[in-house]
Design an enzyme around this catalytic site. Structure first.
Site, PDB file in Angstrom:
ATOM      1  CG  ASP A  30      -0.336  -0.221   2.582  1.00 46.40           C
ATOM      2  OD1 ASP A  30       0.715  -0.577   2.532  1.00 46.40           O
ATOM      3  OD2 ASP A  30      -1.019   0.121   3.616  1.00 46.40           O
ATOM      4  N   GLY A 187       2.434  -0.817  11.603  1.00 47.51           N
ATOM      5  CA  GLY A 187       1.722   0.312  12.211  1.00 47.51           C
ATOM      6  C   GLY A 187       2.489   0.852  13.281  1.00 47.51           C
ATOM      7  CD  GLU A 217       9.688   3.193  10.594  1.00 50.52           C
ATOM      8  OE1 GLU A 217       9.539   3.584   9.795  1.00 50.52           O
ATOM      9  OE2 GLU A 217       9.160   2.067  11.089  1.00 50.52           O
ATOM     10  CG  ASP A 314       9.226   1.865   4.820  1.00 51.66           C
ATOM     11  OD1 ASP A 314       8.665   0.888   4.913  1.00 51.66           O
ATOM     12  OD2 ASP A 314       9.272   3.068   5.725  1.00 51.66           O
TER      13      ASP A 314
END
Length: 373
Positions: A30, A187, A217, A314
């Site tokens: 996505d 998420g 991250e 990413d």
């Protein structure tokens, strides 16, 4: 036309980076849509967008993603997931995703995405996985028809701020012989540790199904520790904040002397792959402790110390990038040559969620491609 298709990236010796065989381990479905596809799919469902042409829309995604915050960065996905709620939308996006990887010289890619985010128009979890797999297989055939070669697998992801991880883990295992190669949680990282998903990770371990976990991250060492202990992670999604466990004692003109903490030493000794994404790491503030420029990224420190670093995109749409571009950025910043780029690809091949024989075959493809460049 895929993102940056006409851009040229070369090493100092003139080598065309795009032509080199590459491995992509951290690439979100996505986050890799073509702007023109977003426009067309949005028109079909009556979704209003912030721009009405591909160039302007691509610029909007890049601008909104460059916030220095993972939470803000993730908000751009409201648009991309909205146009991926039908079988047709999922299949098209997956097909084009593979086409774009093939055009970028990727010979093996793991595509991660969260099926639970694609259920608003009546699809079941299994139907979403089947729709994506159909598109991936179509994309593979397209690449082959153009004279290329590529293999891909699905990393079925659960959202770490919801409570469906066991259900998604079971979904991934159900499809292990039909495209799924691994599991992930994605998420918002801070406040949502892997320990919240113990039942899912216990189930995956019992099924001998591999997991990679986003960690290091938007959160620090405890998140990485949780990924390894609670998530049994075989790779770390990003993992750049592992550098917080490395103390630089002193530097001179030729050397940097460091001390590794217990956690970083473990990751190095076990050769646990770090799925770094340089541009994204800048955009989300993952390397803010060290600075806000690519030269501040701890990638080179980790590489020089012998960690199994890999290079990834990413989210190609949000970061306005390709794997070729990410490698070019690092090569320019740290004066890497062809040998360095080959090591990054071999690291990724070694960390791929494939049987050992297929990883060895992938390494041979990479070596042959670099020797012939």
């Amino acid at each position: 036309m895929s993102l940056n298709e006409n851009s040229t990236y070369t090493l100092a010796d003139g080598t065309d980076i795009r032509a080199l065989p590459k491995v992509s381990l951290h690439d979100h479905l996505d986050g890799g849509l073509r702007p023109e596809t977003v426009l067309e799919l949005a028109d079909g469902i009556g979704l209003e967008l912030p721009a009405d042409d591909p160039v302007a829309l691509g610029a909007w995604f890049a601008e909104k993603s460059n916030s220095g915050s993972l939470v803000e960065y993730l908000k751009t996905f409201d648009i991309t997931t909205a146009v991926m709620q039908t079988r047709e939308g999922l299949t098209r996006v997956a097909r084009e995703f593979v086409q774009d990887l093939g055009a970028d010289g990727v010979v093996y890619g793991e595509i991660r995405w969260a099926p639970e985010q694609h259920l608003t128009r009546g699809l079941t979890l299994d139907e979403t996985v089947e729709a994506v797999q159909e598109g991936l297989e179509q994309g593979i055939e397209d690449v082959r028809a153009d004279g290329g070669r590529i293999r891909v697998g699905q990393l079925v992801s659960a959202m770490r701020h919801t409570d469906r991880s066991l259900e998604i883990a079971e979904l991934a295992v159900r499809h292990r012989d039909r495209g799924a190669v691994g599991f992930d949680i994605a998420g918002p990282e801070a406040g949502f540790p892997p320990s919240n998903h113990k039942a899912a990770f216990d189930y995956l371990a019992a099924q001998f199904f591999p997991a990679t976990v986003h960690a290091g991250e938007a959160d620090g060492l405890e998140s990485i520790r949780g990924a390894l202990l609670d998530g049994r992670a075989l790779r770390l999604g990003h993992g750049v904040r592992l550098a917080e466990d490395i103390t630089i004692e002193r530097q001179d003109d030729e050397n940097t002397y460091v001390t590794l903490g217990t956690l970083s030493q473990w990751v190095k000794d076990r050769e646990i792959a770090l799925e770094t994404s340089p541009t994204s790491n800048l955009q989300t503030g993952a390397i803010a402790a060290w600075g806000n420029d690519i030269l501040d990224h701890p990638f080179d420190l980790l590489y020089q110390l012998g960690f199994r670093v890999t290079v990834n995109t990413d989210n190609r749409l949000m970061s306005g990038t390709t794997l070729t571009r990410e490698l070019s950025i690092l090569a320019d910043a740290f004066s890497y040559d062809l040998t360095d780029l080959e090591i990054f690809q071999l690291n990724a091949a070694a960390g791929a969620f494939l049987p050992i024989e297929q990883r060895e075959e992938l390494a041979e493809i990479i070596t042959a491609g670099f020797e012939g460049s």
